[in-house]
Scaffold this motif. Structure first.
Motif, PDB file in Angstrom:
ATOM      1  N   ASP A   1     -42.647  51.768  74.404  1.00 33.23           N
ATOM      2  CA  ASP A   1     -43.375  50.497  74.417  1.00 33.23           C
ATOM      3  C   ASP A   1     -44.746  50.754  74.994  1.00 33.23           C
ATOM      4  O   ASP A   1     -45.121  51.896  75.275  1.00 33.23           O
ATOM      5  CB  ASP A   1     -42.598  49.393  75.137  1.00 33.23           C
ATOM      6  CG  ASP A   1     -42.380  49.669  76.604  1.00 33.23           C
ATOM      7  OD1 ASP A   1     -43.302  50.165  77.287  1.00 33.23           O
ATOM      8  OD2 ASP A   1     -41.273  49.395  77.094  1.00 33.23           O
TER       9      ASP A   1
ATOM     10  N   THR B   1     -39.270  57.347  55.448  1.00 39.07           N
ATOM     11  CA  THR B   1     -38.999  58.247  56.569  1.00 39.07           C
ATOM     12  C   THR B   1     -39.924  57.878  57.731  1.00 39.07           C
ATOM     13  O   THR B   1     -40.924  57.178  57.549  1.00 39.07           O
ATOM     14  CB  THR B   1     -39.278  59.706  56.183  1.00 39.07           C
ATOM     15  OG1 THR B   1     -40.674  59.830  55.876  1.00 39.07           O
ATOM     16  CG2 THR B   1     -38.455  60.117  54.970  1.00 39.07           C
ATOM     17  N   THR B   2     -39.571  58.392  58.896  1.00 36.31           N
ATOM     18  CA  THR B   2     -40.406  58.172  60.072  1.00 36.31           C
ATOM     19  C   THR B   2     -41.833  58.650  59.810  1.00 36.31           C
ATOM     20  O   THR B   2     -42.806  57.978  60.185  1.00 36.31           O
ATOM     21  CB  THR B   2     -39.813  58.943  61.274  1.00 36.31           C
ATOM     22  OG1 THR B   2     -38.468  58.508  61.453  1.00 36.31           O
ATOM     23  CG2 THR B   2     -40.592  58.682  62.532  1.00 36.31           C
ATOM     24  N   ALA B   3     -41.963  59.806  59.174  1.00 34.35           N
ATOM     25  CA  ALA B   3     -43.301  60.352  58.912  1.00 34.35           C
ATOM     26  C   ALA B   3     -44.089  59.441  57.975  1.00 34.35           C
ATOM     27  O   ALA B   3     -45.302  59.272  58.130  1.00 34.35           O
ATOM     28  CB  ALA B   3     -43.183  61.754  58.315  1.00 34.35           C
TER      29      ALA B   3
ATOM     30  N   VAL C   1     -40.343  50.228  63.161  1.00 35.49           N
ATOM     31  CA  VAL C   1     -38.875  50.236  63.120  1.00 35.49           C
ATOM     32  C   VAL C   1     -38.375  49.226  62.086  1.00 35.49           C
ATOM     33  O   VAL C   1     -37.496  49.524  61.265  1.00 35.49           O
ATOM     34  CB  VAL C   1     -38.271  49.951  64.513  1.00 35.49           C
ATOM     35  CG1 VAL C   1     -36.769  49.730  64.422  1.00 35.49           C
ATOM     36  CG2 VAL C   1     -38.587  51.094  65.475  1.00 35.49           C
TER      37      VAL C   1
ATOM     38  N   GLN D   1     -39.649  65.059  66.875  1.00 40.57           N
ATOM     39  CA  GLN D   1     -38.548  64.261  67.452  1.00 40.57           C
ATOM     40  C   GLN D   1     -39.072  63.312  68.525  1.00 40.57           C
ATOM     41  O   GLN D   1     -38.639  62.159  68.606  1.00 40.57           O
ATOM     42  CB  GLN D   1     -37.480  65.178  68.052  1.00 40.57           C
ATOM     43  CG  GLN D   1     -36.645  65.900  67.001  1.00 40.57           C
ATOM     44  CD  GLN D   1     -35.656  66.871  67.633  1.00 40.57           C
ATOM     45  OE1 GLN D   1     -36.006  67.636  68.539  1.00 40.57           O
ATOM     46  NE2 GLN D   1     -34.426  66.860  67.150  1.00 40.57           N
TER      47      GLN D   1
ATOM     48  N   ASP E   1     -37.457  61.025  78.126  1.00 40.99           N
ATOM     49  CA  ASP E   1     -36.825  62.339  78.128  1.00 40.99           C
ATOM     50  C   ASP E   1     -35.307  62.212  78.163  1.00 40.99           C
ATOM     51  O   ASP E   1     -34.761  61.350  78.839  1.00 40.99           O
ATOM     52  CB  ASP E   1     -37.290  63.094  79.379  1.00 40.99           C
ATOM     53  CG  ASP E   1     -36.503  64.353  79.587  1.00 40.99           C
ATOM     54  OD1 ASP E   1     -36.472  65.192  78.679  1.00 40.99           O
ATOM     55  OD2 ASP E   1     -35.874  64.492  80.658  1.00 40.99           O
ATOM     56  N   ASP E   2     -34.625  63.058  77.393  1.00 40.92           N
ATOM     57  CA  ASP E   2     -33.166  62.957  77.339  1.00 40.92           C
ATOM     58  C   ASP E   2     -32.483  64.238  77.817  1.00 40.92           C
ATOM     59  O   ASP E   2     -31.393  64.562  77.359  1.00 40.92           O
ATOM     60  CB  ASP E   2     -32.702  62.585  75.923  1.00 40.92           C
ATOM     61  CG  ASP E   2     -33.098  63.662  74.924  1.00 40.92           C
ATOM     62  OD1 ASP E   2     -33.632  64.704  75.343  1.00 40.92           O
ATOM     63  OD2 ASP E   2     -32.853  63.469  73.731  1.00 40.92           O
TER      64      ASP E   2
ATOM     65  N   TYR F   1     -39.055  54.428  68.189  1.00 42.28           N
ATOM     66  CA  TYR F   1     -37.855  53.588  68.356  1.00 42.28           C
ATOM     67  C   TYR F   1     -37.689  53.057  69.786  1.00 42.28           C
ATOM     68  O   TYR F   1     -37.233  51.936  69.976  1.00 42.28           O
ATOM     69  CB  TYR F   1     -36.595  54.360  67.951  1.00 42.28           C
ATOM     70  CG  TYR F   1     -36.342  54.374  66.461  1.00 42.28           C
ATOM     71  CD1 TYR F   1     -35.702  53.310  65.829  1.00 42.28           C
ATOM     72  CD2 TYR F   1     -36.754  55.438  65.668  1.00 42.28           C
ATOM     73  CE1 TYR F   1     -35.482  53.301  64.465  1.00 42.28           C
ATOM     74  CE2 TYR F   1     -36.535  55.449  64.296  1.00 42.28           C
ATOM     75  CZ  TYR F   1     -35.889  54.383  63.704  1.00 42.28           C
ATOM     76  OH  TYR F   1     -35.676  54.380  62.351  1.00 42.28           O
ATOM     77  N   CYS F   2     -38.021  53.879  70.768  1.00 46.65           N
ATOM     78  CA  CYS F   2     -37.653  53.525  72.147  1.00 46.65           C
ATOM     79  C   CYS F   2     -38.852  53.289  73.053  1.00 46.65           C
ATOM     80  O   CYS F   2     -38.673  52.865  74.199  1.00 46.65           O
ATOM     81  CB  CYS F   2     -36.791  54.630  72.765  1.00 46.65           C
ATOM     82  SG  CYS F   2     -35.308  54.984  71.814  1.00 46.65           S
TER      83      CYS F   2
ATOM     84  N   PRO G   1     -40.661  59.305  80.465  1.00 43.79           N
ATOM     85  CA  PRO G   1     -39.544  58.403  80.797  1.00 43.79           C
ATOM     86  C   PRO G   1     -38.482  58.329  79.692  1.00 43.79           C
ATOM     87  O   PRO G   1     -37.387  57.836  79.923  1.00 43.79           O
ATOM     88  CB  PRO G   1     -40.219  57.031  80.971  1.00 43.79           C
ATOM     89  CG  PRO G   1     -41.672  57.316  81.205  1.00 43.79           C
ATOM     90  CD  PRO G   1     -41.950  58.567  80.451  1.00 43.79           C
TER      91      PRO G   1
ATOM     92  N   GLU H   1     -40.578  60.322  66.850  1.00 45.97           N
ATOM     93  CA  GLU H   1     -39.565  59.372  66.374  1.00 45.97           C
ATOM     94  C   GLU H   1     -38.995  58.574  67.558  1.00 45.97           C
ATOM     95  O   GLU H   1     -38.853  57.353  67.492  1.00 45.97           O
ATOM     96  CB  GLU H   1     -38.427  60.099  65.641  1.00 45.97           C
ATOM     97  CG  GLU H   1     -37.403  59.106  65.063  1.00 45.97           C
ATOM     98  CD  GLU H   1     -36.196  59.752  64.390  1.00 45.97           C
ATOM     99  OE1 GLU H   1     -36.040  60.997  64.483  1.00 45.97           O
ATOM    100  OE2 GLU H   1     -35.393  59.006  63.783  1.00 45.97           O
ATOM    101  N   ARG H   2     -38.714  59.281  68.641  1.00 44.12           N
ATOM    102  CA  ARG H   2     -38.137  58.608  69.807  1.00 44.12           C
ATOM    103  C   ARG H   2     -39.106  57.589  70.407  1.00 44.12           C
ATOM    104  O   ARG H   2     -38.700  56.505  70.828  1.00 44.12           O
ATOM    105  CB  ARG H   2     -37.738  59.658  70.845  1.00 44.12           C
ATOM    106  CG  ARG H   2     -36.950  59.134  71.988  1.00 44.12           C
ATOM    107  CD  ARG H   2     -36.442  60.259  72.863  1.00 44.12           C
ATOM    108  NE  ARG H   2     -37.552  61.044  73.373  1.00 44.12           N
ATOM    109  CZ  ARG H   2     -37.418  62.205  74.007  1.00 44.12           C
ATOM    110  NH1 ARG H   2     -36.217  62.739  74.184  1.00 44.12           N
ATOM    111  NH2 ARG H   2     -38.467  62.855  74.454  1.00 44.12           N
TER     112      ARG H   2
ATOM    113  N   GLN I   1     -36.134  49.899  58.794  1.00 46.81           N
ATOM    114  CA  GLN I   1     -34.859  49.203  58.593  1.00 46.81           C
ATOM    115  C   GLN I   1     -34.849  48.425  57.276  1.00 46.81           C
ATOM    116  O   GLN I   1     -33.859  48.455  56.538  1.00 46.81           O
ATOM    117  CB  GLN I   1     -34.591  48.272  59.782  1.00 46.81           C
ATOM    118  CG  GLN I   1     -34.315  49.034  61.082  1.00 46.81           C
ATOM    119  CD  GLN I   1     -34.055  48.118  62.269  1.00 46.81           C
ATOM    120  OE1 GLN I   1     -34.487  46.961  62.292  1.00 46.81           O
ATOM    121  NE2 GLN I   1     -33.369  48.629  63.276  1.00 46.81           N
TER     122      GLN I   1
ATOM    123  N   ARG J   1     -37.012  68.745  73.016  1.00 49.26           N
ATOM    124  CA  ARG J   1     -37.207  68.128  71.703  1.00 49.26           C
ATOM    125  C   ARG J   1     -38.531  68.574  71.096  1.00 49.26           C
ATOM    126  O   ARG J   1     -39.493  68.843  71.832  1.00 49.26           O
ATOM    127  CB  ARG J   1     -37.214  66.598  71.832  1.00 49.26           C
ATOM    128  CG  ARG J   1     -35.918  65.997  72.354  1.00 49.26           C
ATOM    129  CD  ARG J   1     -34.757  66.208  71.401  1.00 49.26           C
ATOM    130  NE  ARG J   1     -33.544  65.530  71.876  1.00 49.26           N
ATOM    131  CZ  ARG J   1     -32.356  65.683  71.298  1.00 49.26           C
ATOM    132  NH1 ARG J   1     -32.197  66.504  70.260  1.00 49.26           N
ATOM    133  NH2 ARG J   1     -31.303  65.044  71.771  1.00 49.26           N
TER     134      ARG J   1
END
Lengths: 423, 423
Positions: free
Chosen positions: A405, A347-349, A327, A395, A386-387, A402-403, A384, A398-399, A331, A391
């Motif tokens: 651990d 990019t993320t990739a 991340v 995706q 999941d939104d 970023y999110c 955990p 990427e998630r 940034q 996806r």
């Protein structure tokens, strides 16, 4: 032969993401990937299938740069100026690590935390201590994880007294090379001059010769700050640049080489790195904490073909988390692109490539699920995160970056073997 | 009366850290702090003592800016340009959140994750949905956590079709204000124009009047990008600047106001913020992800006396973790200082202040352990971060900020009351 079923993602090239939902990876008894398939091929019909359905299966991470002795200093002293940080935090930790009992505990925790963070391969500068380095190598062999580990050589007093005498440093390094220099498995010895300002010419010559004679890899630091670029330019006035000075001593690509930071390099130095296959270990959090700068144009390096991986640089960096460093790398690259219209952000990739195949390739065929690559893999339970929306695998990757651990990593493999919690 | 024993740390002023190892905080039955003491004072000899010996006790965190409807978008689409991100991620999430069942689940998760991250006070822009906003307010009241929540007003199509009609937006806002506008406890209604480019003059006038009539606080966005500064300058040519346009509509400090981002402001605008006590919600991760820029000189704002707190800006930011945003704020400030010799970087104590008392003070006497402050507190078990060395409370705070996570938070208090996991 074993088959692993799940939602597969890997990056065979910078920026190229291969994804396969509900696919299979087959791995031979030699621990090497045989292939990735949407259905079980006939020839593997009899293989054991381990199902990670609904979970991500991705290559495990490589950390190309960290200091074992500095593990206890994570998250401490980052308000201080560099000199204070060295005297109040870095050197005291270095001295405590000389105590075998302390080193044993720190080494055990390091291996445990690398495991937690899904790092199956690491390049580690231990410290100047012979004992602590031997202990770390021994603990790593038991762990099942891979690492290139070296005793740091630091016999020249760029910042006060030198850390060790030239004679002791050479003697202990030779002894370590006798003990471990012949290892060719997941754990290997790597020659580890701190950096030119902290090594005498005699030491650098000694290490360059040793690298050549024994075919040993090399790690060091390169151009972390304008200050060290200046010091090297004064120490080595005949050399065109910092990289050329290392090269003169036989420490720049004559054997596999990784250089941490690489922030303040000329175009010529970048081209040398490409040509000589010298790896850049990009250490984003460290560069921001110290702060050394945001000058490494990783995207450009990838496009040029300079080998590049990620490093935590603990304890310049505060975390072994590779996803957190990913991340930070993204940034930083966006800030660089805001400042320089000729640069585009990562990019993320691309950053995923650097964290897996980019760094992994320093250890051989590692960091991808292409055929004949070592099966170094992580299984990620991202449920955990999941939104409530369907996806794609890309995706979800990427998630997770970023999110996620370490709690989301439910299984680690190194060289085809599942690795359990070391301690 | 209750006493809490532990290793106490709080920041009554920017950069001023008060620490007390093995001390006591006494809290009245009204939930307010009576004082911090090294030993139990005679007058409190009979009070219940709850021992958190060896643990850190610190003020809980405030998050001054986040979008409830965007919670599912964390960590998604950050490679995209802004327009694609809006059309592919932001708006679809906004529409899904119109479904009461979906909103109910997202709201529950939001509250749960705020709790996990030790955020006891938040300023939340829900979405344009009346139902989802009511549900969020209802769920918050049950949770025991504090929040200022508002339905977003967005009736002007700066980026295509407007999100709602002026009439509906006004009607629904009035209804919400009738229902919740009189609340004066931990949960309150806050007027929430998206930002000038997405609000008609009629809407802005309506909201400014409503703020004044009902004494309601206001949240919005200010100068997140050069693009929106330009849009406002075209929309409001008679106003000196962006802040003055808000002020003309009665939405800039006439009642308590918080503005997210504040990246591209003039000196005059900063002075207006100071004078009118308008809060800046600094959203470091969002500013890096989008990327909006690193231009908010938080240190300078603190020195000037502009009120400033931290915001996650989910889902421009990818995380509700305040400590992760604190690290990003420190790192950004170091980059700013590298670029501008007149700026100095933030210190850990300063960023801790912004995350606690800085943002907390938007909710009243919140975010510190000074006398008569609400006891909003976190208990941190940082023993897993122990580095085999005795560390001061200030060092342990820094280490928790850099290396901790929600797992280390073992207890949360809001207004003197322990808050258990909401779901």
């Amino acid at each position: 032969m074993k088959g692993y079923k799940g939602d597969i993602v890997y990056a065979p090239l910078p920026g190229r993401l291969e994804t396969l939902e509900d696919g299979y990876i087959f791995v031979g008894d030699d621990g090497l990937v045989k292939g990735v398939f949407p259905v079980i091929p006939e020839k593997y019909a009899g293989a054991d299938i381990i199902s990670y359905s609904g979970r991500l299966i991705m290559p495990a991470f490589a950390d190309l740069h960290l200091h074992a002795s500095q593990l206890p200093n994570r998250g401490l002293g980052y308000d201080e100026d560099f000199a204070t940080w060295l005297s109040q935090y870095t050197y005291p930790a270095e001295h405590r690590y000389d105590d075998p009992e302390v080193a044993g505990r720190i080494n055990a925790r390091l291996i445990d935390e690398l495991w937690q963070n899904g790092i199956t391969r690491a390049v580690i500068m231990s410290s100047t201590s012979f004992t602590a380095t031997s202990d770390l190598i021994g603990q790593f062999v038991k762990s099942g994880l891979g690492a290139y580990i070296g005793k740091m050589n630091s016999d020249y007093g760029a910042f006060g007294e030198p850390n060790e005498s030239t004679k002791t440093s050479e003697k202990e390094t030779l002894r370590l090379v006798e003990l471990f220099g012949g290892m060719r498995g997941k754990v290997q010895y790597i020659l580890s001059p701190e950096f030119i300002p902290c090594c005498s010419d005699e030491m650098l010559t000694f290490l360059g010769n040793l690298a050549k004679e024994r075919g040993l890899p090399v790690q060091s630091h390169l151009a972390e700050s304008p200050g060290d670029v200046e010091m090297v330019s004064k120490r080595c006035p005949a050399d065109r640049d910092y990289a050329s000075a290392y090269r003169r001593f036989g420490l720049f690509g004559q054997t596999p080489t990784v250089m941490a930071h690489c922030l303040y390099l000329t175009e010529e130095e970048l081209h040398m790195m490409k040509q000589l296959r010298v790896y850049a270990a990009h250490c984003p959090h460290s560069n921001l904490n110290m702060p050394s700068g945001r000058h490494l144009p990783v995207k450009k390096l990838l496009e040029m073909g300079v080998p590049v991986g990620l490093g935590s640089d603990v304890a310049g960096g505060h975390t072994l988390s590779v996803i957190s460093n990913m991340v930070a790398a993204l940034q930083i690259s966006k800030q660089l692109a805001l400042d320089s219209p000729t640069l585009r952000p990562l990019t993320t990739a691309e950053v995923f490539y650097t964290a897996t195949r980019g760094g992994g390739s320093f250890f051989g065929k590692v960091g991808s699920f292409e055929q004949s690559f070592a099966f170094d893999a992580l299984v990620i339970d991202d449920s955990p995160l999941d939104d409530f929306t369907r996806r794609s695998v890309a995706q979800r990757l990427e998630r997770f970056i970023y999110c996620g651990d370490s709690r989301h990593i439910t299984q680690r493999y190194c060289g085809g073997v599942p690795v359990s919690k070391p301690s």
